[in-house]
Design a protein around this motif. Structure first.
Motif, PDB file in Angstrom:
ATOM      1  N   ALA A 252      11.019  53.712 -17.332  1.00 50.99           N
ATOM      2  CA  ALA A 252      11.760  52.535 -16.878  1.00 50.99           C
ATOM      3  C   ALA A 252      10.831  51.508 -16.233  1.00 50.99           C
ATOM      4  O   ALA A 252      11.206  50.341 -16.077  1.00 50.99           O
ATOM      5  CB  ALA A 252      12.844  52.945 -15.889  1.00 50.99           C
ATOM      6  N   TYR A 253       9.632  51.950 -15.848  1.00 46.26           N
ATOM      7  CA  TYR A 253       8.638  51.055 -15.245  1.00 46.26           C
ATOM      8  C   TYR A 253       7.303  51.295 -15.931  1.00 46.26           C
ATOM      9  O   TYR A 253       7.044  52.388 -16.460  1.00 46.26           O
ATOM     10  CB  TYR A 253       8.504  51.321 -13.737  1.00 46.26           C
ATOM     11  CG  TYR A 253       9.811  51.330 -13.008  1.00 46.26           C
ATOM     12  CD1 TYR A 253      10.434  50.140 -12.639  1.00 46.26           C
ATOM     13  CD2 TYR A 253      10.455  52.530 -12.709  1.00 46.26           C
ATOM     14  CE1 TYR A 253      11.654  50.149 -11.983  1.00 46.26           C
ATOM     15  CE2 TYR A 253      11.673  52.550 -12.061  1.00 46.26           C
ATOM     16  CZ  TYR A 253      12.271  51.357 -11.696  1.00 46.26           C
ATOM     17  OH  TYR A 253      13.477  51.372 -11.060  1.00 46.26           O
ATOM     18  N   ASN A 254       6.467  50.286 -15.889  1.00 44.70           N
ATOM     19  CA  ASN A 254       5.156  50.393 -16.527  1.00 44.70           C
ATOM     20  C   ASN A 254       4.151  50.967 -15.531  1.00 44.70           C
ATOM     21  O   ASN A 254       3.607  50.250 -14.698  1.00 44.70           O
ATOM     22  CB  ASN A 254       4.698  49.027 -17.031  1.00 44.70           C
ATOM     23  CG  ASN A 254       3.377  49.119 -17.763  1.00 44.70           C
ATOM     24  OD1 ASN A 254       2.859  50.205 -18.021  1.00 44.70           O
ATOM     25  ND2 ASN A 254       2.828  47.976 -18.137  1.00 44.70           N
ATOM     26  N   PHE A 255       3.934  52.279 -15.623  1.00 39.66           N
ATOM     27  CA  PHE A 255       3.004  52.943 -14.724  1.00 39.66           C
ATOM     28  C   PHE A 255       1.599  53.040 -15.301  1.00 39.66           C
ATOM     29  O   PHE A 255       0.745  53.735 -14.747  1.00 39.66           O
ATOM     30  CB  PHE A 255       3.504  54.361 -14.405  1.00 39.66           C
ATOM     31  CG  PHE A 255       4.762  54.398 -13.585  1.00 39.66           C
ATOM     32  CD1 PHE A 255       4.764  53.954 -12.278  1.00 39.66           C
ATOM     33  CD2 PHE A 255       5.941  54.887 -14.124  1.00 39.66           C
ATOM     34  CE1 PHE A 255       5.925  53.992 -11.510  1.00 39.66           C
ATOM     35  CE2 PHE A 255       7.111  54.938 -13.378  1.00 39.66           C
ATOM     36  CZ  PHE A 255       7.098  54.492 -12.057  1.00 39.66           C
ATOM     37  N   SER A 256       1.340  52.356 -16.410  1.00 36.24           N
ATOM     38  CA  SER A 256       0.071  52.530 -17.097  1.00 36.24           C
ATOM     39  C   SER A 256      -1.117  51.976 -16.323  1.00 36.24           C
ATOM     40  O   SER A 256      -2.260  52.339 -16.596  1.00 36.24           O
ATOM     41  CB  SER A 256       0.121  51.869 -18.478  1.00 36.24           C
ATOM     42  OG  SER A 256       0.363  50.473 -18.359  1.00 36.24           O
ATOM     43  N   SER A 257      -0.871  51.100 -15.351  1.00 39.62           N
ATOM     44  CA  SER A 257      -1.987  50.519 -14.599  1.00 39.62           C
ATOM     45  C   SER A 257      -2.466  51.396 -13.450  1.00 39.62           C
ATOM     46  O   SER A 257      -3.434  51.063 -12.778  1.00 39.62           O
ATOM     47  CB  SER A 257      -1.591  49.152 -14.038  1.00 39.62           C
ATOM     48  OG  SER A 257      -0.509  49.274 -13.131  1.00 39.62           O
ATOM     49  N   ALA A 258      -1.777  52.530 -13.201  1.00 38.98           N
ATOM     50  CA  ALA A 258      -2.209  53.433 -12.124  1.00 38.98           C
ATOM     51  C   ALA A 258      -3.681  53.819 -12.347  1.00 38.98           C
ATOM     52  O   ALA A 258      -4.110  53.982 -13.496  1.00 38.98           O
ATOM     53  CB  ALA A 258      -1.329  54.677 -12.111  1.00 38.98           C
ATOM     54  N   PRO A 259      -4.486  53.931 -11.281  1.00 39.51           N
ATOM     55  CA  PRO A 259      -4.084  53.977  -9.867  1.00 39.51           C
ATOM     56  C   PRO A 259      -3.943  52.621  -9.184  1.00 39.51           C
ATOM     57  O   PRO A 259      -3.846  52.588  -7.952  1.00 39.51           O
ATOM     58  CB  PRO A 259      -5.206  54.792  -9.231  1.00 39.51           C
ATOM     59  CG  PRO A 259      -6.413  54.423 -10.024  1.00 39.51           C
ATOM     60  CD  PRO A 259      -5.925  54.258 -11.437  1.00 39.51           C
TER      61      PRO A 259
END
Length: 447
Positions: free
Chosen positions: A10-17
């Motif tokens: 549901a959210y774009n977590f690909s930029s973690a960390p």
């Protein structure tokens, strides 16, 4: 079972960390007797440790600058989209007519709506650092192309866990191994098996159950975060915001190459969990101590881990023998030595109590200290850590006592749930994907 639709985060977590933006809204900040309005972003930040933060920006006038500098010393408050968020301030910065601050919620997850009044037909859940599993029961018949699938079903509910597309789960784990930290590894869908609506509060209850089950499965703290409720059209009806609380334990009873183990255990675990409020508290406490004790050399030392693991075993012994089975009175159990309490629990669960070649240091020490069996050895070693009165030299046994205590703890939970399949034995397995039959029942071996 029909093919599952591929799930998307549901959210774009690909930029973690790097920080991930989750939500935007209006904000009111109280400084002293003044209130200032502006906007705020809700962020999931990963460094130095995961947490959700409101970053607020409010406008003032040039005359406000002294107030900004002075009032921050008082207790400020923050209201986001009309809802007061209990918490405390972090970093702040004041310009001539602008004030910015980070606001840390006092507790997570944060819900920005009345969860009881909101309903949905499904919820999307996010998992960080969950094992890269395969070989679930429904993999060949129901998994979307290129995805690993694990389906947990019990008491009218279904949770479907999917790996990320394009080999992203494997890549996330490569980063976890190389860099540490946490990364999104799986997306899950929560729904009723009959397709009926459920409230946000009901989803939160399932989340708490899942947190204990997934933590026990992984062997370390693991819970879903940033849940999103969806209606029949796929539109959002509610959202909760939380940060992943993860650990990377050395191993657990679960074989990631045999995901069917979790699928078989889940309905048995839920049945025991829902048997009574007392059983729920017992399992939650035992698993909390278990994940704390299953250390891989972090802040918790192996001596403390031994103490915690055996405390969890005694908690299980009291509830199973006194509260559930009524085999012995509370006073009777208290009169027993710690080794006798554990011996009674293990014998009742058909767990072997002998000292085997799987713990050679304990086996050697048993001859010197007259340890009659594994419960005797474990509790004597624990007692030397807590009350080193006799000055026994048992330091060479610490590592094996830690492994043995956790082995008994894992098997006790499995046995109390009625599980009768395979597991990974931390005493004998040479690889994390090596499975053996549980040591009770006709097919079980001693170790």
């Amino acid at each position: 079972m029909s093919r599952h639709e591929p799930l998307q985060p549901a959210y774009n977590f690909s930029s973690a960390p790097e920080p991930v933006g989750l939500f935007q809204g209006t904000v009111d900040v109280g400084l002293g007797k003044k209130r200032f309005s502006g906007t705020a972003d809700l962020w999931l930040k990963f460094l130095p440790s995961p947490r959700v933060i409101f970053h607020a920006r409010v406008q003032g006038t040039p005359e406000s600058e002294p107030l900004f500098a002075v009032a921050i010393q008082d207790d400020p408050f923050l209201s986001f989209n009309g809802q007061r968020i209990e918490g405390f301030r972090g970093r702040w910065r004041a310009d001539v007519d602008t004030f910015e601050l980070d606001w840390h919620p006092r507790s997570e997850p944060v819900a920005l709506c009345d969860m009881q009044s909101k309903t949905s037909v499904a919820a999307i859940l996010h998992l960080f650092n969950f094992p890269d599993f395969r070989d679930g029961q429904y993999q060949t018949t129901a998994a979307p192309a290129g995805r690993a699938l694990l389906v947990l079903k019990a008491e009218g509910w279904r949770v479907s866990l999917q790996s990320l597309p394009n080999n992203a789960t494997h890549e996330a784990w490569e980063r976890i191994k190389d860099e540490g930290g946490c990364f999104l590894t799986h997306v899950a869908k929560l729904e009723r098996k009959d397709g009926k609506l459920f409230s946000g509060d009901e989803a939160c209850e399932q989340r708490l159950l899942l947190a204990s089950f997934l933590s026990f499965t992984k062997g370390g703290r693991c819970e879903t975060v940033c849940e999103v409720g969806l209606d029949a059209a796929g539109d959002k009806t509610w959202e909760t915001f939380g940060s992943p609380r993860i650990t990377n334990p050395p191993y657990s009873w679960f074989n990631p190459s045999k995901a069917s183990q979790a699928e078989l255990l889940f309905p048995l675990f839920v049945k025991r969990w829902q048997q009574s409020e007392e059983w729920r508290d017992c399992l939650r406490s035992a698993i909390y101590w278990y994940v704390q004790a299953n250390t891989n050399g972090g802040a918790l030392g192996i001596d403390a881990a031994i103490i915690l693991a055996q405390a969890a075993l005694e908690r299980l012994a009291h509830h199973h023998l006194v509260v559930d089975k009524k085999m012995i009175s509370p006073e009777g159990l208290d009169r027993l030595r710690a080794s006798e309490r554990l011996r009674l629990l293990f014998s009742n669960l058909n767990l072997p109590v002998g000292i085997s070649a799987a713990t050679p240091e304990i086996q050697k020490a048993a001859l010197r200290f007259n340890w009659r069996d594994a419960p005797h050895a474990m509790t004597d070693i624990r007692n030397e850590l807590v009350h080193p009165a006799s000055k026994k030299r048992v330091v060479d046994c610490f590592f094996e006592a830690w492994k043995l205590s956790l082995w008994y703890l894992e098997l006790s939970v499995l046995a109390l749930c009625g599980y009768d399949d395979t597991y990974t034995s931390r005493l004998t397995a040479e690889y994390v994907n090596e499975s053996a039959q549980v040591p009770w029942g006709a097919r079980g071996s001693q170790f």
